[in-house]
Design a protein around this motif. Structure first.
Motif, PDB file in Angstrom:
ATOM      1  N   SER A  24       0.786  -1.236   0.000  1.00  0.00           N
ATOM      2  CA  SER A  24       0.000   0.000   0.000  1.00  0.00           C
ATOM      3  C   SER A  24       0.820   1.289   0.000  1.00  0.00           C
ATOM      4  N   SER A  25       2.116   1.216   0.331  1.00  0.00           N
ATOM      5  CA  SER A  25       2.916   2.441   0.408  1.00  0.00           C
ATOM      6  C   SER A  25       4.183   2.386  -0.443  1.00  0.00           C
ATOM      7  N   SER A  26       5.101   1.439  -0.129  1.00  0.00           N
ATOM      8  CA  SER A  26       6.354   1.408  -0.887  1.00  0.00           C
ATOM      9  C   SER A  26       6.910   0.002  -1.014  1.00  0.00           C
ATOM     10  N   LEU A  27       7.583  -0.217  -2.151  1.00  0.00           N
ATOM     11  CA  LEU A  27       8.276  -1.461  -2.437  1.00  0.00           C
ATOM     12  C   LEU A  27       9.677  -1.109  -2.896  1.00  0.00           C
ATOM     13  N   SER A  28      10.670  -1.678  -2.231  1.00  0.00           N
ATOM     14  CA  SER A  28      12.063  -1.551  -2.650  1.00  0.00           C
ATOM     15  C   SER A  28      12.554  -2.955  -2.949  1.00  0.00           C
ATOM     16  N   TRP A  29      12.881  -3.206  -4.215  1.00  0.00           N
ATOM     17  CA  TRP A  29      13.297  -4.542  -4.643  1.00  0.00           C
ATOM     18  C   TRP A  29      14.678  -4.428  -5.264  1.00  0.00           C
ATOM     19  N   VAL A  30      15.698  -4.803  -4.502  1.00  0.00           N
ATOM     20  CA  VAL A  30      17.086  -4.678  -4.969  1.00  0.00           C
ATOM     21  C   VAL A  30      17.771  -6.024  -5.134  1.00  0.00           C
ATOM     22  N   GLY A  31      17.051  -7.089  -4.972  1.00  0.00           N
ATOM     23  CA  GLY A  31      17.576  -8.428  -5.144  1.00  0.00           C
ATOM     24  C   GLY A  31      16.555  -9.431  -4.671  1.00  0.00           C
ATOM     25  N   GLY A  32      16.722 -10.668  -5.084  1.00  0.00           N
ATOM     26  CA  GLY A  32      15.805 -11.706  -4.656  1.00  0.00           C
ATOM     27  C   GLY A  32      14.796 -12.060  -5.730  1.00  0.00           C
ATOM     28  N   THR A  33      13.802 -12.864  -5.313  1.00  0.00           N
ATOM     29  CA  THR A  33      12.876 -13.485  -6.250  1.00  0.00           C
ATOM     30  C   THR A  33      11.435 -13.319  -5.814  1.00  0.00           C
ATOM     31  N   THR A  40       1.669  -9.884  -6.720  1.00  0.00           N
ATOM     32  CA  THR A  40       2.077  -8.789  -5.850  1.00  0.00           C
ATOM     33  C   THR A  40       1.517  -7.536  -6.486  1.00  0.00           C
ATOM     34  N   VAL A  41       0.697  -6.799  -5.739  1.00  0.00           N
ATOM     35  CA  VAL A  41      -0.003  -5.635  -6.279  1.00  0.00           C
ATOM     36  C   VAL A  41       0.518  -4.372  -5.607  1.00  0.00           C
ATOM     37  N   LEU A  42       1.074  -3.480  -6.405  1.00  0.00           N
ATOM     38  CA  LEU A  42       1.483  -2.161  -5.935  1.00  0.00           C
ATOM     39  C   LEU A  42       0.254  -1.275  -6.048  1.00  0.00           C
ATOM     40  N   GLY A  43      -0.297  -0.879  -4.919  1.00  0.00           N
ATOM     41  CA  GLY A  43      -1.575  -0.187  -4.891  1.00  0.00           C
ATOM     42  C   GLY A  43      -1.532   1.252  -5.380  1.00  0.00           C
ATOM     43  N   PRO A  44      -2.703   1.840  -5.614  1.00  0.00           N
ATOM     44  CA  PRO A  44      -2.794   3.232  -6.042  1.00  0.00           C
ATOM     45  C   PRO A  44      -2.100   4.162  -5.041  1.00  0.00           C
ATOM     46  N   GLY A  45      -1.276   5.056  -5.535  1.00  0.00           N
ATOM     47  CA  GLY A  45      -0.557   5.985  -4.678  1.00  0.00           C
ATOM     48  C   GLY A  45       0.729   5.436  -4.099  1.00  0.00           C
ATOM     49  N   ALA A  46       0.977   4.149  -4.259  1.00  0.00           N
ATOM     50  CA  ALA A  46       2.212   3.532  -3.757  1.00  0.00           C
ATOM     51  C   ALA A  46       3.330   3.725  -4.777  1.00  0.00           C
ATOM     52  N   LEU A  61       3.296  -9.184 -11.245  1.00  0.00           N
ATOM     53  CA  LEU A  61       3.568  -7.926 -10.557  1.00  0.00           C
ATOM     54  C   LEU A  61       2.637  -6.900 -11.175  1.00  0.00           C
ATOM     55  N   VAL A  62       1.642  -6.474 -10.410  1.00  0.00           N
ATOM     56  CA  VAL A  62       0.601  -5.572 -10.906  1.00  0.00           C
ATOM     57  C   VAL A  62       0.895  -4.170 -10.397  1.00  0.00           C
ATOM     58  N   ASN A  63       1.064  -3.228 -11.320  1.00  0.00           N
ATOM     59  CA  ASN A  63       1.390  -1.852 -10.957  1.00  0.00           C
ATOM     60  C   ASN A  63       0.162  -0.961 -11.072  1.00  0.00           C
ATOM     61  N   GLU A  64      -0.332  -0.483  -9.922  1.00  0.00           N
ATOM     62  CA  GLU A  64      -1.419   0.496  -9.901  1.00  0.00           C
ATOM     63  C   GLU A  64      -0.908   1.814  -9.325  1.00  0.00           C
ATOM     64  N   GLY A  65       0.401   1.895  -9.089  1.00  0.00           N
ATOM     65  CA  GLY A  65       1.032   3.079  -8.514  1.00  0.00           C
ATOM     66  C   GLY A  65       2.106   3.605  -9.447  1.00  0.00           C
ATOM     67  N   THR A  66       3.283   3.898  -8.885  1.00  0.00           N
ATOM     68  CA  THR A  66       4.415   4.405  -9.657  1.00  0.00           C
ATOM     69  C   THR A  66       5.574   3.439  -9.511  1.00  0.00           C
ATOM     70  N   LEU A  67       6.072   2.929 -10.642  1.00  0.00           N
ATOM     71  CA  LEU A  67       7.130   1.930 -10.643  1.00  0.00           C
ATOM     72  C   LEU A  67       8.330   2.461 -11.408  1.00  0.00           C
ATOM     73  N   THR A  68       9.517   2.428 -10.774  1.00  0.00           N
ATOM     74  CA  THR A  68      10.754   2.896 -11.389  1.00  0.00           C
ATOM     75  C   THR A  68      11.747   1.749 -11.469  1.00  0.00           C
ATOM     76  N   PHE A  69      12.289   1.530 -12.680  1.00  0.00           N
ATOM     77  CA  PHE A  69      13.367   0.579 -12.873  1.00  0.00           C
ATOM     78  C   PHE A  69      14.663   1.354 -12.875  1.00  0.00           C
ATOM     79  N   ALA A  70      15.483   1.191 -11.846  1.00  0.00           N
ATOM     80  CA  ALA A  70      16.703   1.972 -11.705  1.00  0.00           C
ATOM     81  C   ALA A  70      17.838   1.477 -12.596  1.00  0.00           C
ATOM     82  N   GLU A  71      18.012   0.154 -12.718  1.00  0.00           N
ATOM     83  CA  GLU A  71      19.117  -0.397 -13.496  1.00  0.00           C
ATOM     84  C   GLU A  71      18.914  -1.893 -13.676  1.00  0.00           C
ATOM     85  N   ASN A  72      19.738  -2.481 -14.477  1.00  0.00           N
ATOM     86  CA  ASN A  72      19.784  -3.927 -14.728  1.00  0.00           C
ATOM     87  C   ASN A  72      18.507  -4.449 -15.343  1.00  0.00           C
ATOM     88  N   TYR A  73      18.001  -5.556 -14.848  1.00  0.00           N
ATOM     89  CA  TYR A  73      16.951  -6.263 -15.563  1.00  0.00           C
ATOM     90  C   TYR A  73      16.182  -7.190 -14.651  1.00  0.00           C
TER      91      TYR A  73
END
Length: 75
Positions: A24-33, A40-46, A61-73
């Protein structure tokens, strides 16, 4: 369905299974599976940032908020 405000996945961390995880607020994904038949649903405003070597296998991975890909893949 489970709801969590903030989720941080690093290194060998994993989210797996058949259920839905709402972020509902924030997701930081820097490694893992994220795997399994669930979602996994990123809610509105997240917001989410994905960087580093992450793996998304079968899970949606369902994006209903703001999703940024910083680097890699995503594998």
């Amino acid at each position: 369905t489970a709801t969590i405000a903030n989720l941080s996945l690093q290194f060998s961390a994993s989210v797996t299974g058949a259920g839905t995880l709402d972020v509902s607020s924030s997701l930081s994904w820097v490694g893992g599976t994220m795997s399994g038949s669930g979602s996994t649903v990123l809610g509105p405003g997240a917001s989410a940032s994905i960087s580093g070597g992450v793996v998304l296998t079968q899970r949606k991975l369902v994006n209903e908020g703001t999703l940024t890909f910083a680097e890699n893949y995503i594998l």
